[in-house]
Design a protein around this motif. Sequence first.
Motif, mmCIF file in Angstrom:
data_model
loop_
_atom_site.group_PDB
_atom_site.id
_atom_site.type_symbol
_atom_site.label_atom_id
_atom_site.label_comp_id
_atom_site.label_asym_id
_atom_site.label_seq_id
_atom_site.Cartn_x
_atom_site.Cartn_y
_atom_site.Cartn_z
ATOM 1 N N ILE A 1 -46.253 -4.021 -56.472
ATOM 2 C CA ILE A 1 -47.497 -4.461 -57.113
ATOM 3 C C ILE A 1 -48.082 -3.307 -57.924
ATOM 4 O O ILE A 1 -48.385 -2.239 -57.371
ATOM 5 N N LEU A 2 -48.199 -3.525 -59.228
ATOM 6 C CA LEU A 2 -48.715 -2.507 -60.140
ATOM 7 C C LEU A 2 -50.034 -2.983 -60.746
ATOM 8 O O LEU A 2 -50.102 -4.078 -61.316
ATOM 9 N N ALA A 3 -51.077 -2.169 -60.621
ATOM 10 C CA ALA A 3 -52.340 -2.461 -61.307
ATOM 11 C C ALA A 3 -52.321 -1.744 -62.653
ATOM 12 O O ALA A 3 -51.990 -0.556 -62.731
ATOM 13 N N ILE A 4 -52.637 -2.481 -63.721
ATOM 14 C CA ILE A 4 -52.749 -1.878 -65.051
ATOM 15 C C ILE A 4 -54.239 -1.639 -65.263
ATOM 16 O O ILE A 4 -55.007 -2.585 -65.483
ATOM 17 N N ALA A 5 -54.665 -0.390 -65.152
ATOM 18 C CA ALA A 5 -56.104 -0.131 -65.055
ATOM 19 C C ALA A 5 -56.569 1.037 -65.920
ATOM 20 O O ALA A 5 -55.874 2.038 -66.073
ATOM 21 N N ASN A 6 -57.742 0.859 -66.477
ATOM 22 C CA ASN A 6 -58.528 1.902 -67.127
ATOM 23 C C ASN A 6 -59.900 1.294 -67.355
ATOM 24 O O ASN A 6 -60.001 0.197 -67.892
ATOM 25 N N GLN A 7 -60.952 1.970 -66.905
ATOM 26 C CA GLN A 7 -62.285 1.371 -67.016
ATOM 27 C C GLN A 7 -62.775 1.284 -68.452
ATOM 28 O O GLN A 7 -63.750 0.598 -68.754
ATOM 29 N N LYS A 8 -62.083 1.956 -69.359
ATOM 30 C CA LYS A 8 -62.461 1.930 -70.770
ATOM 31 C C LYS A 8 -61.829 0.716 -71.449
ATOM 32 O O LYS A 8 -60.675 0.392 -71.207
ATOM 33 N N GLY A 9 -62.573 0.042 -72.284
ATOM 34 C CA GLY A 9 -62.042 -1.099 -73.019
ATOM 35 C C GLY A 9 -61.288 -0.667 -74.268
ATOM 36 O O GLY A 9 -61.458 0.453 -74.764
ATOM 37 N N GLY A 10 -60.435 -1.540 -74.769
ATOM 38 C CA GLY A 10 -59.752 -1.290 -76.030
ATOM 39 C C GLY A 10 -58.687 -0.221 -75.994
ATOM 40 O O GLY A 10 -58.384 0.404 -77.015
ATOM 41 N N VAL A 11 -58.092 0.003 -74.823
ATOM 42 C CA VAL A 11 -57.078 1.062 -74.714
ATOM 43 C C VAL A 11 -55.650 0.501 -74.649
ATOM 44 O O VAL A 11 -54.692 1.263 -74.518
ATOM 45 N N CYS B 1 -56.344 -5.508 -65.105
ATOM 46 C CA CYS B 1 -57.715 -5.272 -64.640
ATOM 47 C C CYS B 1 -58.725 -5.363 -65.778
ATOM 48 O O CYS B 1 -58.397 -5.107 -66.936
ATOM 49 N N PRO B 2 -59.982 -5.691 -65.454
ATOM 50 C CA PRO B 2 -61.030 -5.694 -66.470
ATOM 51 C C PRO B 2 -61.423 -4.259 -66.851
ATOM 52 O O PRO B 2 -61.127 -3.315 -66.109
ATOM 53 N N PRO B 3 -62.095 -4.077 -68.000
ATOM 54 C CA PRO B 3 -62.501 -2.733 -68.430
ATOM 55 C C PRO B 3 -63.776 -2.272 -67.727
ATOM 56 O O PRO B 3 -64.823 -2.075 -68.349
ATOM 57 N N GLU C 1 -49.149 0.883 -56.797
ATOM 58 C CA GLU C 1 -49.271 1.961 -57.783
ATOM 59 C C GLU C 1 -50.092 1.488 -58.977
ATOM 60 O O GLU C 1 -50.298 0.288 -59.168
ATOM 61 N N VAL C 2 -50.531 2.460 -59.774
ATOM 62 C CA VAL C 2 -51.338 2.172 -60.951
ATOM 63 C C VAL C 2 -50.616 2.678 -62.195
ATOM 64 O O VAL C 2 -50.079 3.792 -62.209
ATOM 65 N N VAL C 3 -50.588 1.846 -63.227
ATOM 66 C CA VAL C 3 -50.144 2.264 -64.552
ATOM 67 C C VAL C 3 -51.409 2.374 -65.405
ATOM 68 O O VAL C 3 -52.181 1.408 -65.499
ATOM 69 N N VAL C 4 -51.621 3.544 -65.991
ATOM 70 C CA VAL C 4 -52.855 3.798 -66.737
ATOM 71 C C VAL C 4 -52.563 3.896 -68.230
ATOM 72 O O VAL C 4 -51.973 4.877 -68.690
ATOM 73 N N PRO C 5 -52.962 2.897 -69.026
ATOM 74 C CA PRO C 5 -52.862 3.035 -70.478
ATOM 75 C C PRO C 5 -53.987 3.946 -70.972
ATOM 76 O O PRO C 5 -55.141 3.807 -70.556
ATOM 77 N N LEU C 6 -53.644 4.863 -71.844
ATOM 78 C CA LEU C 6 -54.607 5.858 -72.320
ATOM 79 C C LEU C 6 -54.532 5.960 -73.837
ATOM 80 O O LEU C 6 -53.499 6.351 -74.389
ATOM 81 N N GLN C 7 -55.615 5.580 -74.504
ATOM 82 C CA GLN C 7 -55.642 5.624 -75.961
ATOM 83 C C GLN C 7 -55.711 7.069 -76.443
ATOM 84 O O GLN C 7 -56.405 7.897 -75.858
ATOM 85 N N CYS C 8 -54.982 7.348 -77.507
ATOM 86 C CA CYS C 8 -54.956 8.708 -78.054
ATOM 87 C C CYS C 8 -56.208 8.951 -78.900
ATOM 88 O O CYS C 8 -56.195 8.861 -80.128
#
Length: 265
Positions: A11-21, A133-135, A150-157
């Motif tokens: 189970i992987l959560a795709i998470a980042n509290q910031k929107g638009g990433v 996940c929601p932002p 585990e968590v996969v974290v998308p991070l905008q450059c």
Amino acid sequence: MTQRNAKGPKILAIANQKGGVGKTTTAINLATAMAAVKKKVLVIDMDPQGNASTGLGIDQSQRTVSTYEVLMGEAQLAQAICPSSVPDLSVVPSGVDLAGAELELVEMSNREFRLQQALAEGLDRFDYVLIDCPPALGLLTLNALVAADEVVVPLQCEFFALEGISHLVKTIERVKGALNPRLDIQGIVLTMFDRRNNLSTMVENDVRAYFGAKVYKTVIPRNVRVSEAPSHGKPVLLYDFRSTGAQAYVHLAGEVLRRDREVQA
């Protein structure tokens, strides 16, 4: 192809509290790329906006049972699962009621464990569960982190990238310490990367210097085909497989699966 794990799915959560990433884009296309190599994948849409559901072609008429009913204990997980147009990829869609779930969960017992309890059965046929996940770092995201391995974290450059991720890392550490001892960051994926922009390269260098091997080698470029695909109700891998964005997600899926195999070994 054999099951990934006899004990159940990763189970992987795709998470980042910031929107638009690029969270939802990553969830949709990572799931599609996994399904393309015969993994059985379930996407759970935990965002009230329901973009993952829309992006995977789940029509509003199909969302009669959603994550809201599952979290509230009004329906079993199996009742909410919808097949997508992608073979081996299913979705638990989000509905408009989910917007009120944050307030309703506050009054509930075991409020952080509602999703984990819902996922306790009915997942035997899946190899991977991806939670979009929601932002925000509210109760919906907290439920996802408690349920995840585990968590996969998308991070905008962008300029404030590192500052934003530090809050998420602290939250993950608190959840790990108090609610879910198995939780870890599987990896950080750099999104919306523009090689013509010096800032993207500077952010990449900073993130890799700080997080080291936690950052995936694959970088997701800024790509118009990735942006266009959701309006057609398709992952970019189906919309334009040859595009640079689609190919990047194929490579990212390879890295995610490889890291999982290394953990199991």
